[in-house]
Design an enzyme around this catalytic site. Structure first.
Site, PDB file in Angstrom:
ATOM      1  CE1 TYR A 142       0.035   4.841 -33.414  1.00  0.00           C
ATOM      2  CE2 TYR A 142       0.182   7.201 -33.782  1.00  0.00           C
ATOM      3  CZ  TYR A 142      -0.180   5.952 -34.222  1.00  0.00           C
ATOM      4  OH  TYR A 142      -0.751   5.812 -35.460  1.00  0.00           O
ATOM      5  CE  LYS A 193      -3.478 -10.939 -31.448  1.00  0.00           C
ATOM      6  NZ  LYS A 193      -4.327 -11.624 -32.453  1.00  0.00           N
ATOM      7  CG  ASP A 226      -6.983 -11.156 -34.598  1.00  0.00           C
ATOM      8  OD1 ASP A 226      -7.634 -10.870 -33.564  1.00  0.00           O
ATOM      9  OD2 ASP A 226      -6.464 -12.282 -34.765  1.00  0.00           O
ATOM     10  CG  ASP A 250      -3.418   5.004 -36.999  1.00  0.00           C
ATOM     11  OD1 ASP A 250      -4.008   5.990 -37.476  1.00  0.00           O
ATOM     12  OD2 ASP A 250      -2.418   4.479 -37.526  1.00  0.00           O
ATOM     13  CG  ASP A 254      -7.018   4.955 -41.893  1.00  0.00           C
ATOM     14  OD1 ASP A 254      -7.244   5.928 -41.146  1.00  0.00           O
ATOM     15  OD2 ASP A 254      -6.173   4.981 -42.808  1.00  0.00           O
TER      16      ASP A 254
HETATM   17  C1  IPM Z   1      -4.333   9.687 -37.655  1.00  0.00           C
HETATM   18  C2  IPM Z   1      -3.061   9.725 -38.466  1.00  0.00           C
HETATM   19  C3  IPM Z   1      -1.884  10.034 -37.549  1.00  0.00           C
HETATM   20  C4  IPM Z   1      -1.809   8.924 -36.519  1.00  0.00           C
HETATM   21  C5  IPM Z   1      -0.539  10.212 -38.277  1.00  0.00           C
HETATM   22  C6  IPM Z   1      -0.612  11.288 -39.344  1.00  0.00           C
HETATM   23  C7  IPM Z   1       0.587  10.512 -37.314  1.00  0.00           C
HETATM   24  O1  IPM Z   1      -2.898   8.528 -39.149  1.00  0.00           O
HETATM   25  O2  IPM Z   1      -4.667  10.707 -37.025  1.00  0.00           O
HETATM   26  O3  IPM Z   1      -4.995   8.659 -37.660  1.00  0.00           O
HETATM   27  O4  IPM Z   1      -1.183   7.889 -36.773  1.00  0.00           O
HETATM   28  O5  IPM Z   1      -2.359   9.107 -35.436  1.00  0.00           O
HETATM   29 MG    MG Z   2      -4.522   7.201 -39.012  1.00  0.00          MG
END
Ligand code: IPM
Ligand code: MG
Length: 368
Positions: A142, A193, A226, A250, A254
């Site tokens: 990032y 990785k 992965d 990230d 999710d």
């Molecule tokens: C998160 C979000 C952010 C990230 C975005 C909105 C920049 O997806 O906090 O997970 O990628 O960190």
């Molecule tokens: Mg995110």
């Protein structure tokens, strides 16, 4: 005791609506538990751009640095899609994480009993799940330099980012991970990785060294990212604490969020380094985004943000009892059958953001 300085940044989209429900919980804590909060509000993301022409105004940074804790809703939305990259709402979020030095992002994924069958996975795969994903938040892909999009001599273009970590960055997130594991089941899985990326070869080597030198009582395992994504869906209960690079975290968080039934259920804490008094800069936010498609409709799930405030009480203010109260109130509301649209199940009552917030307050009322 001095009043606790809270900076609230509702942000964009549903951030505004879910934060309004957190305000109720804060008010309740002040009134019923006599906790003195000094609450102020600021702008971040698209909301800040609309007023100041930048997603991360200097005054927001100053207020964040002066606060004991920051509560954030969410940023972003289609309204700001066509802005140049450095003006986009997301730059505000990444900027505040970086400027506050919030390198440790705790993303717990717990499956509450009442929601075990809200997940798209089979209930027995997720029932009782309680894992902690620790995402490195201020380095890695990032933030690595060089980065950009350039035009080559032949007129074609080249886009590039850099995956980079120093040993110091790896060790400081590693320490947080091992300490978290020590307080839980003493099991840490480091995700990398290392079969492809040198940067994560270093990551793995440093984790191994750290474990040997400082945390021999914690069991350390390693997994390629992965495989980790696959294992999270196949058998998530094999994990306890996972630590990983910024972008891997990230993605995996999710994925972990959906194990719990909805992104609308996951809180998070982002912490900086401890100062001389042991205090850390801290920002608390739900894992979900600004959900522009449902913004303004009073249908978003406020529970992730409410539980982020519980994390704030636990980690920034050492108020475990009050944090427990909020988490219990949330569990009881769900047990009582109320659901926002994202976690709706057959036979349950679908309620709005506001009604859900009010219901949590009513459950709190029953506890005093
Ligand atoms: C998160 C979000 C952010 C990230 C975005 C909105 C920049 O997806 O906090 O997970 O990628 O960190
Ligand atoms: Mg995110």
């Amino acid at each position: 005791m001095a009043a606790k300085k809270l900076l609230i940044l509702p942000g964009d989209g549903i951030g505004v609506e879910v934060m309004a429900q957190v305000r109720r919980i804060i008010d309740w804590m002040s009134k019923k538990r006599k906790i003195e909060f000094d609450v102020s509000e600021g702008l971040l993301g698209g909301a800040a751009y609309d007023v100041h022409g930048t997603p991360f105004p200097a005054e927001t940074l100053a207020a964040a640095m002066a606060a004991d804790a920051v509560l954030l809703g969410a940023v972003g939305g289609p309204k700001w899609d066509d802005l140049p990259f450095d003006k986009k709402p997301e730059r505000g979020l990444l900027g505040i994480r970086k400027e506050m030095g919030l390198f440790a992002n705790l993303r717990p994924a717990t499956v509450l009993d009442a929601l075990a069958d809200a997940s798209t996975l089979k209930p027995d795969v997720v029932a009782g799940l309680d894992i902690m994903i620790l995402r490195e938040l201020t380095g890695g892909l990032y933030f690595g330099e060089p980065r950009g999009i350039e035009t080559l001599a032949d007129g074609s273009r080249r886009g590039f980012n850099t995956l980079v970590y120093t040993t110091a960055e790896i060790v400081r997130i590693g320490r947080v991970a091992f300490e978290l594991a020590r307080k839980r089941n003493k099991k840490l899985c480091s995700v990398d990785k290392a079969n492809v990326l040198e940067c994560t070869v270093l990551w793995r080597e440093e984790m191994i060294k750290l474990q040997k030198d400082e945390f021999p009582d914690v069991e350390l395992t390693h997994m390629y990212v992965d495989n980790a994504a696959m294992q999270l869906v196949r058998n998530p209960k094999q994990f306890d604490v996972m630590v990983t690079e910024n972008m891997f975290g990230d993605i995996l968080s999710d994925c972990a969020a959906m194990l719990t039934g909805s992104l609308g259920m996951l809180p998070s804490a982002s912490l900086g380094a401890a100062d001389a008094d042991g205090k850390r800069k801290a920002l608390y936010e739900p894992v979900h985004g600004s959900a522009p498609d449902i913004a303004g409709k009073d249908m978003a799930n406020p529970l992730a943000t409410i539980m982020s405030f519980a994390m704030c009480l636990r980690y920034s203010f050492d108020m475990a009892a009050e944090a427990d109260m909020i988490e219990t109130a949330v569990k009881n509301v769900l047990k009582g059958g109320l659901r926002t649209a994202d976690i709706m199940q057959v036979g349950k009552a679908k309620v709005s953001t506001t009604v859900m917030g009010e219901a949590v307050v009513r459950e709190l009322d029953k506890m005093v």
